[in-house]
Design a protein around this motif. Structure first.
Motif, PDB file in Angstrom:
ATOM      1  N   THR A 502       0.836  -1.202   0.000  1.00 27.16           N
ATOM      2  CA  THR A 502       0.000   0.000   0.000  1.00 27.16           C
ATOM      3  C   THR A 502       0.869   1.250   0.000  1.00 27.16           C
ATOM      4  OG1 THR A 502      -1.691  -1.206   1.246  1.00 27.16           O
ATOM      5  CG2 THR A 502      -1.878   1.188   1.190  1.00 27.16           C
ATOM      6  N   SER A 650      -5.173  -1.720  -8.098  1.00 25.24           N
ATOM      7  CA  SER A 650      -4.433  -0.737  -7.304  1.00 25.24           C
ATOM      8  C   SER A 650      -5.310   0.465  -6.985  1.00 25.24           C
ATOM      9  CB  SER A 650      -3.170  -0.290  -8.045  1.00 25.24           C
ATOM     10  OG  SER A 650      -3.477   0.153  -9.349  1.00 25.24           O
ATOM     11  N   TYR A 654      -5.124  -0.208  -3.248  1.00 24.64           N
ATOM     12  CA  TYR A 654      -3.768   0.148  -2.816  1.00 24.64           C
ATOM     13  C   TYR A 654      -3.433   1.630  -2.907  1.00 24.64           C
ATOM     14  CZ  TYR A 654      -2.783  -4.818  -2.602  1.00 24.64           C
ATOM     15  OH  TYR A 654      -2.809  -6.139  -2.266  1.00 24.64           O
TER      16      TYR A 654
END
Length: 695
Positions: A502, A650, A654
C-alpha cells in the motif's frame, strides 16, 4: 447496406458524441467490477499470516468476487436457476455420495433459526480486522439468501450416440459442463480430468461402464442457447416483473442496521453450485462446487437483535454469534473444493469500510515516516553473519522493492502459488551484473516474470541461498511466513507485506503524478490529462504485478478498433482527393454513408463522411479526421498495452484515494473521470481532501 432504421449514424460532426459512447462502454466494466468487489477487497485486506490456513483467494468463477476493473469483454451468460423457486428439504443420496453437500444432519423446525455449536475459528481467521477493539454496538440484518435447488429440464445428452437418462445431480453437472462447450475450458486437460472423474463417480457402482469421451452434451448446449434466446425476447412486462422481484429481494436482504443507521450489505446471495475454474493451472479446476446449506452458515448479530429467518424450509443456521470485534455479518465454510471460510460483509461504501480504508492508508503514511529507519535495519541484517538475519533482511528487501506477498505453505491439493517465503530455487535465476530473474505463479495463479537489478549484497545473498540446493528446495530455508511477519511487526506496529504494498503503490502514484508540472499538464486537454493519469496508475499496477486474464473477446474488440481506424484513414484520403479537385475546378458539397462497425444483428454503426464545398472547410475536415485517427490509434495501443494489466486493483485497494482527489482538483479534472461512481461512494471520506494534502 442495412436500412436506416437498423443503423446508427455517426457523422464527423458527431464525433464527440461517438467518443463519449465508447468511453462509457469501457468505463462501465470498471463500475460493475467495483460494485461487486466485496470479496476481493476483503481478500486484499487480509494480513499475510503464516498460521492462517483458510484465507479466501480470488476465484474467477466465484459469484461474489470482483472482475478485473478493465475487463470490458462480454462474458457469456451463465445458466443459473431462478431465485426463490421450489426447495427440497435435504440433499439427495447421490449428492452425499459424490461429496457435494455442505449440510450437517440436524433437526430443525421448518425455516426457524437454530443455535448449534460449531468449532470456533481462531481470531486470525475472522476476516482482516486490524485489532480486537469494538467495531459496532448494534448490528441487525436479514441473513443470507440461498440459490434455488436444481429444477430438472429433462434434456437428455447422448451416450455412444443414444439418449441417456440422468438423475437430478447428474443433469445439473452436465448442464454446467455444457456451458464450457466451445470454450478453452472444454479442452483443458486438468479441468476435463477433474470433471469427468467427479461426473462418472455419480454413477456409483456402474461408473466403470462409462467412458466420458463417449458422452455428447450438445443437446443440453442447444437447450441453453434456446433458453437464452427466449429470455432475450421476453416482453417488456415480463422483464419488469423479474426486475421488480429482484428489487424486492434486494430491499429485504441488502439492508442492515448498524448503530442506528441503515447500511447496505455488499453481497447477500450464497454462491450457487458451479464448476470451479480459478485462475491459472489450479489443480482442482473442473470440480463441482457443492451447494451451501444453512447448517454451514454462522450469523453474526447483536444479542438484542432479532434472529434472521432461514429461507430454506427444514433447515437452520449453524450458529448465532455476537462478535462485536469483527465486521462480517455471516460466514460459512465451503468444504467442496477449496475448503475455505468465506464472509458476507457490508458494502464497500459502508461506514465500517470507510473507517477501515482510512486506517489502512494512514498506516501506510505512518510507514512513510519510518521507512528510512526500517530500511537501515534490514540492510544491516543483509550483512549479518547470522544466516537467519541475512534471510530476513533479504526477504524484507524483496517485499519492499518488488511488492511481493509473504507467501504461505501450500498443500498438494492447492494451486502451486508462491510468495516471498515460499520461493524455491527453481523460481529464481542469479544473473550477471547484479540482476535476479524471477519466474513463479503468484496470487490467483498469475505468472510473475521479472528481471530486476538489486544491490550487490542482495545479489551475493541470493547466490549463497541457492548454493548446493536442488531446484525444488526452498530459497529461504531458515525462515517462514510467521517469523517474517514477526520481524515486520517488530519494526512497526501492524506492519505487514500488504502495508508495504500500500505504501509503495501510493508513494509511486504520488511520485508519478507530481511530474505533472514538468510534463506541461496545464497546456493539455482533458483526454491528455487522463492519459497521463492512466500511465501513472499503470506504473503502480506493474509494480504490484496486478495482472488479469486476457478476455476471450479481446481480439474481436481490437479488430473493431482497427476497422474504425481504416474507415477514418480512407476518409482522410478521399478528403485529400476532394481537396485537389476543389483547387482545380471547384466542387459541390456532398455526404456519403459507410459502415463504421458491423453488428451481428444487422444494426450496424454507420459513419457519415462529409465533403465540404470550399477549400477552407475541406482542410478543417482533414485536420479533424487526423486528430480522430490519432485518438483511435492511441486508444488501440493503450488497450493492447494493458491487455494483461489490471488497472483497477491498485485504484480500488492500494492507491490512497486522496492522491487522486487532490490531483483532480489541482488540474481541474472531474473526479468521476478517474473514479467510477461506486468508488466515489466507497471513498466519499476522501472527497473533501484539502488541496495542500500530500501522501
Amino acid at each position: 447496406m442495412s436500412s436506416k432504421k437498423n443503423t446508427k449514424k455517426v457523422s464527423d460532426s458527431e464525433d464527440d458524441d461517438f467518443e463519449e459512447e465508447e468511453d462509457e462502454s469501457e468505463g462501465s466494466g470498471e463500475e460493475d467490477s467495483a460494485e461487486n468487489s466485496v470479496k476481493e477487497e476483503e481478500d486484499e485486506e487480509e494480513e499475510e499470516n503464516g498460521d492462517n490456513e483458510i484465507k479466501e483467494e480470488d476465484n474467477a468463477d466465484t459469484k461474489i468476487e470482483v472482475k478485473d476493473e478493465n475487463e470490458d469483454d462480454e462474458e457469456e451468460e451463465e445458466f443459473k436457476p431462478s431465485i426463490n423457486g421450489n426447495k427440497r428439504k435435504n440433499d439427495t443420496p447421490v449428492e452425499k455420495a459424490a461429496g457435494l453437500s455442505n449440510a450437517k444432519q440436524v433437526k430443525t423446525s421448518g425455516g426457524d433459526a437454530v443455535k448449534k455449536p460449531v468449532q470456533k475459528q481462531q481470531d486470525s481467521d475472522d476476516e482482516d480486522d486490524e485489532n480486537s477493539d469494538i467495531k459496532w454496538k448494534y448490528l441487525e440484518h436479514h441473513g443470507v439468501l440461498f440459490p434455488d435447488y436444481w429444477q430438472k429440464h429433462n434434456v437428455r445428452p447422448r451416450y455412444d450416440g443414444k439418449p441417456i437418462d440422468l438423475n437430478l445431480l447428474q443433469e445439473e453437472m452436465a448442464t454446467y459442463w455444457s456451458q464450457t462447450l466451445g470454450t478453452d475450458w472444454e479442452h483443458k486437460p486438468k479441468y476435463r480430468e477433474n470433471f469427468s472423474k467427479q461426473f462418472l463417480d455419480t454413477f456409483g457402482k456402474d461408473k466403470g461402464k462409462y467412458d466420458f469421451d463417449k458422452f455428447d452434451f450438445t443437446p443440453i448446449k442447444i437447450h441453453l442457447e434456446e433458453q437464452k434466446e427466449i429470455r432475450k425476447n421476453r416482453s417488456k412486462e415480463e422483464k419488469n416483473q423479474e426486475k421488480q422481484k429482484k428489487e424486492r429481494l434486494s430491499d429485504y436482504y441488502a439492508g442492515a442496521i448498524l448503530d442506528g443507521f441503515r447500511e447496505k450489505v455488499g453481497q447477500f446471495m450464497i454462491e450457487p453450485p458451479t464448476l470451479f475454474k480459478g485462475r491459472g493451472e489450479h489443480p482442482k479446476m473442473g470440480m463441482m462446487k457443492g451447494r451451501i446449506q444453512p447448517e454451514a452458515v454462522v450469523i453474526n448479530i447483536s444479542k438484542d437483535a432479532p434472529v434472521p429467518k432461514c429461507s430454506v424450509p427444514g433447515h437452520g443456521w449453524s450458529e448465532i454469534v455476537h462478535k462485536q470485534d469483527v465486521t462480517w455479518l455471516a460466514s460459512y465454510k465451503d468444504d467442496s473444493v477449496k475448503k475455505q471460510h468465506k464472509y458476507i460483509f457490508l458494502s464497500a461504501e459502508s461506514k465500517l469500510k470507510a473507517e477501515n480504508d482510512k486506517k489502512k492508508y494512514e498506516k501506510a503514511r505512518r510507514l512513510k515516516n519510518l521507512i528510512g529507519q526500517i530500511r537501515e535495519n534490514y540492510e544491516r541484517k543483509l550483512r549479518s553473519s547470522d544466516p537467519v538475519d541475512r534471510q530476513l533482511g533479504t526477504a524484507t528487501y524483496l517485499i519492499d522493492k518488488l511488492a511481493l506477498r509473504v507467501g504461505n505453505e501450500k498443500s498438494e491439493e492447492e494451486a502451486d502459488t508462491v510468495g516471498c517465503c515460499s520461493l524455491r530455487v527453481e523460481h529464481i535465476q542469479v544473473i550477471e551484473d547484479t540482476q535476479i530473474g524471477f519466474d513463479f505463479l503468484g496470487k490467483d495463479s498469475m505468472r510473475y516474470q521479472n528481471t530486476v537489478k538489486v544491490t550487490e549484497i542482495v545479489w551475493k545473498n541470493m547466490q549463497s541461498f541457492i548454493k548446493n540446493k536442488k531446484p525444488g528446495d526452498d530459497l529461504f530455508d531458515r525462515i517462514d511466513a510467521s517469523s517474517l511477519n514477526e520481524y515486520l511487526k517488530s519494526q512497526m506496529e501492524g506492519l505487514t507485506a500488504k502495508v508495504f504494498r500500500t505504501y509503495n503503490a501510493s508513494h509511486t502514484l504520488q511520485k508519478e503524478l507530481d511530474k505533472a508540472d514538468e510534463e506541461g499538464l496545464d497546456k493539455m486537454d482533458l483526454k491528455d490529462k487522463l492519459n497521463f493519469y492512466d500511465e501513472a496508475n499503470r506504473n503502480v499496477a506493474i509494480l504490484c504485478n496486478h495482472q488479469k486474464t486476457v478476455g476471450k473477446n479481446f481480439d474481436v474488440m481490437v479488430g473493431k478498433m482497427e476497422q474504425r481506424i481504416n474507415v477514418y484513414k480512407d476518409y482522410e484520403k478521399e478528403l485529400h482527393t476532394h481537396l485537389n479537385k476543389c483547387k482545380k475546378n471547384g466542387v459541390n458539397a456532398y455526404e456519403k454513408e459507410v459502415i463504421l462497425e458491423e453488428k451481428d444483428d444487422g444494426k450496424h454503426k454507420m459513419f457519415v463522411k462529409k465533403f465540404p464545398g470550399t477549400k477552407e472547410k475541406i482542410q478543417e475536415a482533414i485536420e479533424k479526421i487526423k486528430k480522430k485517427i490519432d485518438e483511435e490509434q492511441n486508444k488501440k495501443q493503450s488497450k493492447e498495452k494493458n491487455k494483461e494489466i489490471a488497472l483497477g486493483t491498485s485504484k480500488t485497494n492500494y492507491n490512497d484515494p486522496r492522491i487522486s482527489v487532490v490531483w483532480c482538483k489541482k488540474w481541474e479534472v472531474p473526479v468521476e473521470k478517474v473514479f467510477p461512481k461506486t468508488l466515489i461512494a466507497k471513498f466519499v471520506w476522501a472527497m473533501d481532501t484539502d488541496l495542500e494534502w500530500s501522501f
